[in-house]
Design a protein around this motif. Structure first.
Motif, PDB file in Angstrom:
ATOM      1  N   HIS A 227      93.241-104.725 -25.483  1.00 46.36           N
ATOM      2  CA  HIS A 227      94.682-104.968 -25.511  1.00 46.36           C
ATOM      3  C   HIS A 227      95.345-104.552 -24.202  1.00 46.36           C
ATOM      4  CE1 HIS A 227      94.642-106.193 -29.665  1.00 46.36           C
ATOM      5  NE2 HIS A 227      94.069-105.056 -30.037  1.00 46.36           N
ATOM      6  N   LEU A 228      94.726-103.599 -23.489  1.00 48.04           N
ATOM      7  CA  LEU A 228      95.308-103.094 -22.243  1.00 48.04           C
ATOM      8  C   LEU A 228      95.006-104.007 -21.057  1.00 48.04           C
ATOM      9  CD1 LEU A 228      94.456 -99.285 -22.526  1.00 48.04           C
ATOM     10  CD2 LEU A 228      96.656-100.384 -22.953  1.00 48.04           C
ATOM     11  N   VAL A 229      93.930-104.767 -21.106  1.00 47.65           N
ATOM     12  CA  VAL A 229      93.496-105.581 -19.964  1.00 47.65           C
ATOM     13  C   VAL A 229      93.334-107.035 -20.400  1.00 47.65           C
ATOM     14  CG1 VAL A 229      92.453-103.728 -18.637  1.00 47.65           C
ATOM     15  CG2 VAL A 229      91.115-104.843 -20.404  1.00 47.65           C
ATOM     16  N   PRO A 230      94.422-107.689 -20.730  1.00 46.21           N
ATOM     17  CA  PRO A 230      94.323-109.055 -21.258  1.00 46.21           C
ATOM     18  C   PRO A 230      93.690-110.044 -20.300  1.00 46.21           C
ATOM     19  CG  PRO A 230      96.594-108.516 -20.680  1.00 46.21           C
ATOM     20  CD  PRO A 230      95.809-107.234 -20.626  1.00 46.21           C
ATOM     21  N   ASN A 231      93.820-109.796 -19.012  1.00 50.26           N
ATOM     22  CA  ASN A 231      93.224-110.704 -18.025  1.00 50.26           C
ATOM     23  C   ASN A 231      91.834-110.259 -17.583  1.00 50.26           C
ATOM     24  OD1 ASN A 231      95.520-112.420 -17.839  1.00 50.26           O
ATOM     25  ND2 ASN A 231      96.554-110.811 -16.663  1.00 50.26           N
ATOM     26  N   GLY A 232      91.464-109.045 -17.951  1.00 51.21           N
ATOM     27  CA  GLY A 232      90.153-108.537 -17.591  1.00 51.21           C
ATOM     28  C   GLY A 232      89.148-108.770 -18.704  1.00 51.21           C
ATOM     29  N   THR A 233      88.065-108.039 -18.648  1.00 53.03           N
ATOM     30  CA  THR A 233      87.006-108.183 -19.636  1.00 53.03           C
ATOM     31  C   THR A 233      86.545-106.809 -20.058  1.00 53.03           C
ATOM     32  OG1 THR A 233      86.268-110.256 -18.617  1.00 53.03           O
ATOM     33  CG2 THR A 233      84.724-109.157 -20.095  1.00 53.03           C
ATOM     34  N   VAL A 234      86.349-106.605 -21.349  1.00 53.76           N
ATOM     35  CA  VAL A 234      85.816-105.351 -21.873  1.00 53.76           C
ATOM     36  C   VAL A 234      84.448-105.636 -22.479  1.00 53.76           C
ATOM     37  CG1 VAL A 234      86.144-103.460 -23.501  1.00 53.76           C
ATOM     38  CG2 VAL A 234      88.119-104.439 -22.312  1.00 53.76           C
ATOM     39  N   LEU A 235      83.447-104.888 -22.045  1.00 52.31           N
ATOM     40  CA  LEU A 235      82.074-105.063 -22.513  1.00 52.31           C
ATOM     41  C   LEU A 235      81.659-103.866 -23.353  1.00 52.31           C
ATOM     42  CD1 LEU A 235      80.495-106.242 -19.124  1.00 52.31           C
ATOM     43  CD2 LEU A 235      81.422-107.678 -20.948  1.00 52.31           C
ATOM     44  N   ASN A 236      80.948-104.137 -24.447  1.00 54.28           N
ATOM     45  CA  ASN A 236      80.513-103.047 -25.304  1.00 54.28           C
ATOM     46  C   ASN A 236      79.134-103.305 -25.914  1.00 54.28           C
ATOM     47  OD1 ASN A 236      81.089-100.491 -26.526  1.00 54.28           O
ATOM     48  ND2 ASN A 236      81.408-101.526 -28.482  1.00 54.28           N
ATOM     49  N   ASP A 237      78.461-104.368 -25.460  1.00 53.58           N
ATOM     50  CA  ASP A 237      77.132-104.656 -25.981  1.00 53.58           C
ATOM     51  C   ASP A 237      76.090-103.807 -25.279  1.00 53.58           C
ATOM     52  OD1 ASP A 237      75.740-106.680 -23.736  1.00 53.58           O
ATOM     53  OD2 ASP A 237      77.938-106.698 -23.768  1.00 53.58           O
ATOM     54  N   GLY A 238      74.961-103.609 -25.914  1.00 52.50           N
ATOM     55  CA  GLY A 238      73.920-102.723 -25.392  1.00 52.50           C
ATOM     56  C   GLY A 238      73.442-103.061 -23.994  1.00 52.50           C
ATOM     57  N   PRO A 239      73.068-104.311 -23.707  1.00 58.74           N
ATOM     58  CA  PRO A 239      72.609-104.639 -22.353  1.00 58.74           C
ATOM     59  C   PRO A 239      73.654-104.370 -21.278  1.00 58.74           C
ATOM     60  CG  PRO A 239      71.932-106.350 -23.896  1.00 58.74           C
ATOM     61  CD  PRO A 239      72.857-105.434 -24.644  1.00 58.74           C
ATOM     62  N   SER A 240      74.927-104.637 -21.580  1.00 59.00           N
ATOM     63  CA  SER A 240      75.977-104.383 -20.584  1.00 59.00           C
ATOM     64  C   SER A 240      76.165-102.892 -20.351  1.00 59.00           C
ATOM     65  CB  SER A 240      77.299-105.009 -21.038  1.00 59.00           C
ATOM     66  OG  SER A 240      77.213-106.410 -21.060  1.00 59.00           O
ATOM     67  N   LEU A 241      76.145-102.114 -21.434  1.00 62.38           N
ATOM     68  CA  LEU A 241      76.287-100.666 -21.273  1.00 62.38           C
ATOM     69  C   LEU A 241      75.140-100.103 -20.444  1.00 62.38           C
ATOM     70  CD1 LEU A 241      77.503 -99.532 -24.822  1.00 62.38           C
ATOM     71  CD2 LEU A 241      78.870-100.139 -22.811  1.00 62.38           C
ATOM     72  N   GLU A 242      73.944-100.628 -20.635  1.00 62.90           N
ATOM     73  CA  GLU A 242      72.795-100.183 -19.830  1.00 62.90           C
ATOM     74  C   GLU A 242      72.976-100.593 -18.370  1.00 62.90           C
ATOM     75  OE1 GLU A 242      69.220 -99.164 -18.042  1.00 62.90           O
ATOM     76  OE2 GLU A 242      70.190 -98.384 -19.847  1.00 62.90           O
TER      77      GLU A 242
END
Length: 466
Positions: free
Chosen positions: A13-28
């Protein structure tokens, strides 16, 4: 603390134009940089920000909840400076790729933090301008990351490092406020030099989102390469010291040993010479007869100090191929095993002694050490190579690493010339700085980041507050 999916949802909600990643491969993927031996932990989430305002919103969010923030450029660092720690959000600036302004009349450019170094260089070159700092990772590292680590490069022996070219910064502070530091003018001493304070601070004092850099004219330079092969590291070291003693300032003076040369040639098939121990690769860029004279003097110094097969090259393609061997040394060595990278810098007169000590450490601890160096300014990069899965070799490599750092300090050197302290060099930095200076660092950190939100534990040995 919020559950991980809750953190990611709120950040979205804070970064509507950005991207938030939370999947395992991305976190790694985003949990560490290229320092293979530095500790790290998976972040709670990764934010790919697109604007300074989005970075500020994430920092405010994290600060209000007692979460740490780890800023990241391209992740090309070699000291663990971009490694995620427990209870952290990683903010990547890689999508902030706009070059906002190029001012040819006044010789500066304004670039967002995610602009690749080489992209900036090529863009300004089209207007007859030159951005000199050229780290080996110039095709992949970002301007923001270069500023955060005060990156050097091959031509820094003559033209200086990133700090010498940064005029101003836009920085997100630990409370989420946005500060504009520095100037666009050729001179300026209004207030403390907070721009220089931020450069090399590894994201511990603020997150750099925009950089104003000084540019030089591209014209008036004629590159000439001088190559010589030496029987030993020490012989090459004496040639390096002799160049300095002669008062010659080459535009580059690089050392590459046989392990590096073979690794690069086996990978890229550049046709490099076989059965050589050390190559010194120098260049001068003065035009006309002045450049020719300097190139001849360098060739004579190489010959006097044991060099053989001395040759000069003015053909840009041949020069580019030779410097490609230097720039690709690190990724070529990575193909041989795990790499523990040193970044020591000693006085130029101490280079021969330091190279001998590195060889002695390799023999003492029975490890393979490949040597590459910005030899012209005493910045040495011994690469300790360990076979994958060899636990005993890894333990010996760590002992060799620590001994090299100690020897560097004993010779009047510093434990990091351009990669930064990160996590790998904390013990060496503690010995070099001493407690009083560490306390000064901590006071600055406490003043700008009292809650320890930004990149915790990096850049200097942190002390506990009462």
């Amino acid at each position: 603390m919020e559950p991980e999916n809750g953190v990611a949802a709120e950040l979205s909600h804070l970064v509507p134009n950005g991207t938030v990643l939370n999947d395992g491969p991305s976190l790694e993927k985003y949990s560490h940089d290229e320092a293979q031996w530095a500790p790290f932990a998976a972040p709670l989430a990764v934010v790919l920000a697109r604007t300074t305002q989005e970075v500020a919103a994430v920092v405010r969010y994290a600060g209000e909840r007692g979460i740490h923030v780890v800023p990241r450029g391209a992740g090309t660092g070699l000291s663990g400076g971009a490694n995620s720690m427990e209870n952290s959000i990683v903010i990547s600036l890689e999508l902030m790729t706009a070059i906002r302004e190029i001012n040819s009349a006044d010789g500066f450019a304004v670039a967002e933090a995610g602009v690749i170094n080489d992209s900036l260089r090529q863009t300004v070159a089209a207007q007859g301008l030159w951005y000199p700092p050229d780290p080996a990772s110039y095709k992949t590292s970002t301007i923001g990351g270069n500023a955060a680590t005060n990156a050097g490069g091959i031509c820094c022996v003559k033209y200086g490092v990133t700090r010498d070219y940064v005029l101003g910064l836009t920085v997100v502070l630990a409370d989420g406020e946005i500060a504009h530091l520095g100037r666009r003018t050729a001179k300026g001493v209004t207030g403390y030099d907070l721009t220089s304070l931020m450069i090399g601070s590894e994201g511990t004092l603020g997150i750099i989102t925009e950089v104003t850099v000084k540019l030089l004219p591209l014209s008036g330079r004629e590159d000439r390469a001088i190559i010589g092969y030496f029987p030993s590291l020490r012989a090459a070291g004496h040639a390096i010291a002799a160049v300095k003693a002669a008062g010659i300032v080459p535009s580059a003076l690089e050392l590459i040993d046989s392990t590096c040369l073979r690794a690069v040639d086996n990978w890229l098939h550049l046709g490099l010479p076989e059965n050589v121990n050390v190559m010194l690769l120098a260049s001068v860029d003065e035009p006309g007869s002045t450049g020719e004279l300097l190139a001849n003097r360098l060739a004579s110094i190489f010959l006097t100090h044991g060099g053989s097969h001395i040759e000069q090259a003015t053909d840009p393609k041949k020069t580019e191929k030779l410097f490609l061997a230097r720039r690709m040394a690190y990724p070529a060595l990575e193909r041989l095993g795990q790499i523990l990278t040193e970044d020591i810098c000693v006085p130029r007169s101490a280079v021969p002694d330091m190279l001998s000590r590195i060889e002695a450490s390799a023999a003492k601890y029975d490890v393979v050490i490949a040597n590459i160096a910005h030899a012209g300014d005493g910045n040495l990069h011994p690469q300790i190579i360990v076979p994958h899965g060899d636990v005993a070799s890894k333990a010996r490599a760590k002992l060799a690493f620590d001994e090299i750092v100690t020897d560097c300090r004993l010779l009047g050197g510093t434990v990091t010339g351009e990669h930064g302290v990160g996590l790998l060099k904390l013990s060496g930095a503690a010995a070099e700085l001493g407690q009083r200076v560490i306390d000064m660092h901590q006071s600055v950190k406490n003043a700008l980041d009292p809650n320890g939100t930004l990149n915790p534990g990096k850049a200097f040995p942190h002390t506990h507050r009462n």
